[in-house]
Write a protein that holds these residues in place. Structure first.
Motif, mmCIF file in Angstrom:
data_model
loop_
_atom_site.group_PDB
_atom_site.id
_atom_site.type_symbol
_atom_site.label_atom_id
_atom_site.label_comp_id
_atom_site.label_asym_id
_atom_site.label_seq_id
_atom_site.Cartn_x
_atom_site.Cartn_y
_atom_site.Cartn_z
ATOM 1 N N UNK A 161 65.100 57.152 55.586
ATOM 2 C CA UNK A 161 65.876 57.806 54.543
ATOM 3 C C UNK A 161 65.663 57.239 53.163
ATOM 4 N N UNK A 162 64.560 56.514 52.955
ATOM 5 C CA UNK A 162 64.278 55.916 51.650
ATOM 6 C C UNK A 162 63.324 56.826 50.892
ATOM 7 N N UNK A 163 63.687 57.251 49.684
ATOM 8 C CA UNK A 163 62.811 58.151 48.926
ATOM 9 C C UNK A 163 61.586 57.412 48.373
ATOM 10 N N UNK A 164 60.507 58.150 48.195
ATOM 11 C CA UNK A 164 59.275 57.555 47.660
ATOM 12 C C UNK A 164 59.477 57.031 46.246
ATOM 13 N N UNK A 165 60.477 57.560 45.533
ATOM 14 C CA UNK A 165 60.717 57.120 44.153
ATOM 15 C C UNK A 165 61.120 55.641 44.083
ATOM 16 N N UNK A 166 61.576 55.097 45.214
ATOM 17 C CA UNK A 166 61.969 53.677 45.215
ATOM 18 C C UNK A 166 60.778 52.772 44.942
ATOM 19 N N UNK A 167 59.593 53.307 45.196
ATOM 20 C CA UNK A 167 58.391 52.504 44.969
ATOM 21 C C UNK A 167 58.225 52.161 43.493
ATOM 22 N N UNK A 168 58.645 53.074 42.633
ATOM 23 C CA UNK A 168 58.482 52.854 41.192
ATOM 24 C C UNK A 168 59.299 51.652 40.732
ATOM 25 N N UNK A 169 60.503 51.481 41.271
ATOM 26 C CA UNK A 169 61.339 50.347 40.861
ATOM 27 C C UNK A 169 60.687 49.021 41.246
ATOM 28 N N UNK A 170 60.122 48.956 42.481
ATOM 29 C CA UNK A 170 59.453 47.721 42.912
ATOM 30 C C UNK A 170 58.229 47.429 42.053
ATOM 31 N N UNK A 171 57.566 48.513 41.624
ATOM 32 C CA UNK A 171 56.384 48.340 40.776
ATOM 33 C C UNK A 171 56.793 47.867 39.382
ATOM 34 N N UNK A 172 57.864 48.458 38.841
ATOM 35 C CA UNK A 172 58.334 48.044 37.515
ATOM 36 C C UNK A 172 58.810 46.592 37.526
ATOM 37 N N UNK A 173 59.370 46.161 38.637
ATOM 38 C CA UNK A 173 59.843 44.776 38.742
ATOM 39 C C UNK A 173 58.696 43.782 38.851
ATOM 40 N N UNK A 174 57.482 44.287 38.993
ATOM 41 C CA UNK A 174 56.315 43.401 39.064
ATOM 42 C C UNK A 174 56.138 42.741 40.412
ATOM 43 N N UNK A 175 56.777 43.300 41.453
ATOM 44 C CA UNK A 175 56.672 42.692 42.778
ATOM 45 C C UNK A 175 55.496 43.249 43.569
ATOM 46 N N UNK A 212 57.082 55.692 57.113
ATOM 47 C CA UNK A 212 58.126 54.882 57.746
ATOM 48 C C UNK A 212 59.383 54.853 56.875
ATOM 49 N N UNK A 213 59.192 54.741 55.560
ATOM 50 C CA UNK A 213 60.338 54.732 54.647
ATOM 51 C C UNK A 213 61.106 56.051 54.753
#
Length: 902
Positions: free
Chosen positions: A287-301, A282-283
Motif C-alpha cells: 500500500x505504499x505509493x511510488x511517490x514515496x520514492x521522491x522523498x527518499x531521493x530528496x533526503x539524499x538517502x 512489493x511496495x
C-alpha cells in the motif's frame, strides 16, 4: 579534485594510463566504511579516456552467497561476446551464469574464460573493470577476479576492486590474495578542516573541533556527523566505532521521513539488489505509493537511475533494515516473496524464509532446492547458508539432520572447516539414516585429514564403509577409495590394505562409473605392498579417464617404468589442457615431471614442475604444491643451487610438519641431503638421510634414495650404516619394482662390499638393463667407478669412465655433479676437460617462454596456446616476442627447425 588524496589519485592515474597504453594491472583499494573508496573509483571513471571501455559492478550483500552473481553483472554488457570464446570456456561461463546446464566444469575455467573474454575485448578497446563493495562479492566471483588479476600484465585491462577493510575471507585466505593493495587511511587534519569548511551552515569552532576528533579523518563522517547534531552534541564525542556512529547518524535521517517513505526505504533495504521494478511492485502490495520514492531521493538517502535504486552508502541500508521492527521486516519480506515467486527461484525462497515466524516445511524444502542448485553451480557459500536456514525451518528431526549434513559438506568444500565440524556435531544426533550418517562420516574424515590426522581419517571412513557395504556398495566404494588415499598419506600400509581388502568384497554392477576408481586403487595398493610385479602395469588396457590416468602414472613412476609413465602423464596433461581442467593439470604435470626425472631429463622436469607448482598455488592444492616443492628442491640440488634448494625444501618440510604428512616432505629432505653430498659435506648429508622418511618400500624412490644413503655413509666413513642399508636392499631384492634396481644394487655392493669384488659389481652395474635409459643413475655409477679406478692408480681407465659421467651430467643439467666429475678428471691428471659449454638455445628461455614456444612450434595459434596454458592470448604473444631474440629467430616458421629439447 579530491581533498587530501593526491598520492592515491596519482596511483589511479598511473593505472588508467598504463591500461590505455597496453599495460594491465590490478589494484585492491581497502579501508573502513566512508573512507572514500567509492569516490576514488568514481575518479577512476572520470579519468579514464573516452576510448576506454568501462565495466562496473557493485557487490550486493543479499547476493554475497549467490555463485557468480557479481561476475554475471560485471560482464552483462558484453555477455553476447561469450560465444566467441573457445567452446570449453564458453560452456563454463554459460553454466556459471545459469544460461546453460550446470555441467560441473572446473571452476578455474570460469576464471580463464573471463580473462580470455576481457583480453579479446581489449584488442579493440582497452578495458577498465571497477568493482565496488568487494566485501559483498560472492566467493565464486572473487576466485574468478583473483585469477584474472594475477594475469593482467600484458593485456590492456585494468581491474580495481574496493573492499571494506574487514572484508570476508575464503578458507582463511584474504579474498583478493596476491593482488596489489592500496590502503586508504583518514584524511590529514588540513584536508579534513577544508572539507568541513565547505559545508553550510558552518559549524562553530568548538563544535568543529569535536567533529574533527570524532571523525578521525573519515570523509563520510565529516559530512554526516554534523547533520545529526542538534543542541545535544554528544554524538560527536561518542566512543562508538566510526561505523556505528555513522549508522546512528543515518538512522536519525531515516526517522525524520514519513511512514510511507520509511516503509519504502525498508523495502529497498530488504530487496537488496536495487531492482526498481521489484521494489515498486512489493511496495504496492504494502500500500505504499511510488511517490514515496521522491522523498527518499530528496533526503539524499537513495540514488535512482533507469531501472535501479541504490543507497547513497551501504550504511544507510544497514540503518534502515536494523532500525525497523521485526514485524515490519517480516511484512516486507512476505511482499517481496510474493513479487518474486515464479520469476526468481534463487531469491524467492530467502524472502519467504525471512518472512517465516517458525518451522515451515514448504519453505524449508524450497530453500533446500535452492541450495542444491547452488552446489551444481559451485556456489558452496550459498549452499551452506541455504541448507542451514532450511534446517532451522524443518519440522522434523530427520529432515533437519539431512540438511545440516548437506551444509557440512558444502562448508568443507568452501574451506570453512570449523563451521563444518559444528554442523556435523549438530546433525549426528538427529538421524539414523545410513546414507546421511555415511555422508557425515566422510565429512568428519575430511576434517580429520585437513587437521593433520590422515590415519584417523582413514579409520573413520573404513568403519563407515563397513556399515553400509551391503546396502550401499557404491557409496562404500567411493568412501574406501578415499580411505586408501588417506592411509597412504598417513604412511600406514596395513590400514590402506584394510581399506582395499574391504573394497574388493563390494559388488558393483558391471560398467559402473566407480569401477575404474576401484580397479586403480586396488592395483596401486597391491603394487606398493609388493603383491604384484611391476611388469603387470605394462599389460592390459590403456587408462581413459583422468582418474585412471592419474593412478596409472603414479603407479608407473613408483615402479620405475619411466617411459610408460611419461606417455600416460603426457596424455593426462593434454586432456586436462584441452578440457580446461586446471584443477587436474597440476597433478598431471607432477607425474610428468617425476617421469622426466627418472629419464634424466632434469631441465624438462624443472619446467614441468614449475608450471605445476604455479597451477597448484593458483588452485590452492596445498598437498600437491608441497610434493612439487620437494621435487624442485631435489632438482635444484643437482644444479648446486643452494638458495633455491633450501627455499623449496624448507617450505615443503614446514607444510608436512604442520599437516602431519611426512611423505610430502620425503623429496625435500632427500634434496637437502643430496645438496650436502654434492658439495662434499658428507656428515651433514648422512644426518639428513638418517632423518628422512624413506618412501614406500620396493618403490623406485626408495631404491634410489637408499642407494644415496649408502654412498653417503661410505663417504662419511660409516661402513656399518652402509652395510645395514645394503642388507635391507638385498633382503627385498625379489620385491623391488624398478627394473633398474639390479644395476643400482650392484653399484651399492661395489661401494659398500668387499674391495676385491668392487670391479665385478661396477661392471655388472654398467651392463645392459631391460628397461628405459636411466642416464643419471648410469652417470653416478660411472663417477663412482672412476673414483675407485683412480684410487687403484688406474688413471687411464678412470678417465674413460669419468669423461662419460661428465658428458651425461652436463647433458642432463646436473651442474653440481658435472663439477664433481670434472674435479675427479683433473685429479687423474687430465687437464683437457673443458668447462660445460652450457645448454642449448632452449635453455635460455624462461620455463613459461619455453612452453609457449614448444606449442607454437606445433602450429598452435596464440589463442590455442592461451587456452592450454591458462593465459590470455596477448600474454602468449609477449612470451613469443621475448623468446624469438633469445633463440636467434624472427618468425614462427623458423621454430620447426630448432631443437627445443632441454
Amino acid at each position: 579534485m579530491l581533498l587530501g588524496r593526491g598520492p592515491e589519485l596519482e596511483l589511479i592515474d598511473q593505472l588508467v594510463d598504463g591500461v590505455t597504453h597496453g599495460k594491465g594491472r590490478a589494484l585492491v583499494v581497502t579501508g573502513e566504511p566512508g573512507i572514500g573508496k567509492t569516490t576514488l573509483l568514481q575518479q577512476a571513471t572520470e579519468r579514464a579516456s573516452r576510448d576506454l571501455r568501462l565495466l562496473q559492478v557493485t557487490g550486493v550483500e543479499n547476493e554475497a552467497d549467490l555463485p557468480y552473481a557479481t561476475l554475471h553483472l560485471l560482464l552483462s554488457p558484453v555477455i553476447d561476446q561469450i560465444g566467441l570464446l573457445p567452446a570449453p570456456q564458453a560452456a563454463a561461463l554459460h553454466s556459471a551464469f545459469g544460461r546453460g546446464p550446470a555441467a560441473g566444469a572446473d571452476r578455474f575455467l570460469v576464471g580463464l574464460a573471463t580473462l580470455t573474454l576481457l583480453s579479446e575485448l581489449a584488442t579493440e578497446t582497452p578495458v577498465l573493470c571497477l568493482v565496488d563493495d568487494g566485501q559483498w562479492v560472492d566467493t565464486a566471483s572473487v576466485e574468478a577476479l583473483r585469477f584474472v588479476g594475477r594475469r593482467l600484465r600484458h593485456d590492456p585491462v585494468g581491474l580495481v576492486v574496493a573492499v571494506r577493510e574487514e572484508g570476508r575471507t575464503s578458507g582463511g585466505t584474504p579474498p583478493y590474495a596476491d593482488l596489489p593493495v592500496l590502503r586508504l587511511g583518514g584524511l590529514q587534519r588540513d584536508a579534513a578542516v577544508a572539507l568541513l569548511a565547505g559545508r553550510s551552515p558552518a559549524l562553530p569552532p568548538w563544535l568543529q573541533d569535536r567533529v574533527l576528533a570524532a571523525a578521525d579523518g573519515n570523509p563520510l563522517a565529516l559530512q554526516e556527523l554534523p547533520k545529526s547534531l542538534g543542541e545535544d552534541d554528544s554524538a560527536a564525542g561518542d566512543l562508538l566505532p566510526i561505523t556505528d556512529r555513522l549508522q546512528r547518524a543515518f538512522a536519525g535521517q531515516i526517522d525524520r521521513l514519513d511512514e510511507a517513505c520509511r516503509t519504502l526505504v525498508l523495502v529497498i533495504a530488504a530487496e537488496g539488489t536495487g531492482d526498481l521494478g521489484t521494489v515498486l511492485q512489493a511496495a504496492d502490495r504494502l500500500g505504499v505509493p511510488a511517490t514515496a520514492l521522491a522523498e527518499a531521493e530528496r533526503a539524499g538517502l537513495v540514488v535512482v537511475s533507469a531501472g535501479s535504486v541504490r543507497f547513497r552508502h551501504p550504511l544507510v541500508r544497514t540503518a534502515a533494515y536494523q532500525g525497523a521492527l521485526f514485524t515490519q521486516r517480516q511484512a516486507v519480506h512476505q511482499a517481496l516473496a510474493e513479487t518474486l515467486k515464479g520469476s526468481d527461484p534463487h531469491r524467492w525462497p530467502w524472502h519467504l524464509a525471512a518472512a517465516a515466524f517458525g518451522p515451515d516445511e514448504k519453505v524449508a524444502a524450497a530453500l533446500e532446492r535452492a541450495a542444491d542448485r547452488a552446489v551444481e553451480r559451485d556456489g558452496q557459500a550459498a549452499a551452506v547458508a541455504a541448507y542451514e536456514r532450511a534446517a532451522r525451518l524443518s519440522e522434523d528431526a530427520t529432515a533437519r539432520g539431512r540438511r545440516l549434513a548437506a551444509a557440512a559438506v558444502a562448508a568443507v568444500e568452501l574451506g570453512r572447516f570449523q563451521r563444518a565440524g559444528e554442523l556435523c556435531a549438530a546433525a549426528e544426533p538427529l538421524t539414523d539414516d545410513p546414507a546421511i550418517r555415511s555422508r557425515l562420516a566422510v565429512t568428519r574424515a575430511r576434517l580429520e585429514f585437513e587437521g593433520g590426522h590422515p590415519r584417523a581419517a582413514a579409520r573413520t571412513m573404513i568403519d563407515s564403509a563397513a556399515e553400509i557395504a551391503t546396502a550401499m556398495p557404491a557409496t562404500a566404494a567411493e568412501t574406501l577409495v578415499l580411505a586408501a588415499y588417506y592411509a597412504g598419506h598417513g604412511v600406514d600400509l596395513p590400514l590402506a590394505g584394510e581399506a582395499v581388502a574391504l573394497l574388493e568384497t563390494l559388488e558393483l554392477p558391471p560398467g559402473h562409473a566407480l569401477q575404474p576408481w576401484v580397479r586403480s586403487t586396488v592395483e596401486y595398493n597391491r603394487l606398493i605392498r609388493g603383491e604384484v610385479t611391476s611388469d603387470a602395469l605394462l599389460s592390459g588396457r590403456s587408462p581413459d579417464s583422468v582418474w585412471e590416468q592419474s593412478w596409472s602414472a603414479r603407479s608407473l613412476n613408483v615402479a620405475g617404468h619411466a617411459s610408460a609413465a611419461l606417455e600416460t602423464s603426457e596424455a593426462m596433461v593434454a586432456g586436462s589442457r584441452e578440457a580446461g581442467l586446471m584443477g587436474h593439470l597440476a597433478n598431471a604435470l607432477f607425474h610428468r615431471a617425476c617421469a622426466q626425472v627418472l629419464l634424466g631429463r632434469h631441465r624438462a622436469a624443472s619446467v614441468s614442475a614449475e608450471e605445476a607448482l604455479a597451477v597448484a598455488v593458483d588452485t590452492r592444492q596445498g598437498s600437491v604444491a608441497t610434493y612439487l616443492r620437494g621435487l624442485l628442491a631435489w632438482l635444484a640440488a643437482l644444479d648446486g643451487d643452494d638458495e633455491r634448494c633450501r627455499t623449496f625444501a624448507d617450505e615443503a618440510i614446514q607444510y608436512a610438519g604442520d599437516h602431519r604428512t611426512p611423505p610430502s616432505a620425503a623429496d625435500a629432505t632427500w634434496a637437502l641431503a643430496l645438496l650436502d653430498f654434492g658439495n662434499g659435506r658428507y656428515e651433514a648429508a648422512l644426518g639428513r638421510m638418517e632423518d628422512r622418511w624413506r618412501s614406500w618400500p620396493h618403490s623406485s624412490a626408495w631404491i634410489r634414495s637408499t642407494a644415496d644413503h649408502i654412498e653417503v655413509a661410505v663417504r662419511a666413513g660409516e661402513p656399518g650404516i652402509a652395510l645395514r642399508l645394503l642388507g635391507e636392499l638385498e633382503e627385498h631384492a625379489e620385491q623391488l619394482l624398478d627394473p633398474y634396481a639390479p644395476s643400482i644394487i650392484a653399484r651399492c655392493r661395489a661401494l659398500a662390499g668387499e674391495a676385491d669384488e668392487a670391479e665385478e659389481y661396477f661392471t655388472a652395474a654398467l651392463g645392459p638393463v631391460p628397461s628405459d635409459d636411466r642416464p643419471f643413475e648410469r652417470a653416478r655409477t660411472l663417477l663412482a667407478y672412476g673414483q675407485w679406478l683412480r684410487r687403484e692408480h688406474r688413471k687411464a681407465e678412470a678417465r674413460v669412465r669419468l669423461r662419460a659421467a661428465l658428458d651425461i651430467f652436463s647433458g642432463s643439467g646436473a651442474k653440481l655433479w658435472a663439477s664433481r666429475a670434472q674435479e675427479e678428471l683433473r685429479a687423474t691428471g687430465d687437464r683437457s676437460a673443458a668447462p660445460d659449454p652450457g645448454p642449448g638455445p632452449a635453455a635460455r628461455l624462461t620455463p613459461q617462454e619455453l612452453r609457449v614456444v614448444r606449442l607454437a612450434a606445433t602450429g598452435a595459434t596464440n589463442r590455442d596456446i592461451a587456452a592450454q596454458m591458462f593465459l590470455s592470448p596477448r600474454t602468449v604473444a609477449q612470451h613469443l616476442y621475448r623468446a624469438f631474440p633469445k633463440l636467434g629467430i624472427a618468425t614462427r616458421t623458423e621454430l620447426a627447425a630448432l631443437n627445443l629439447d632441454l
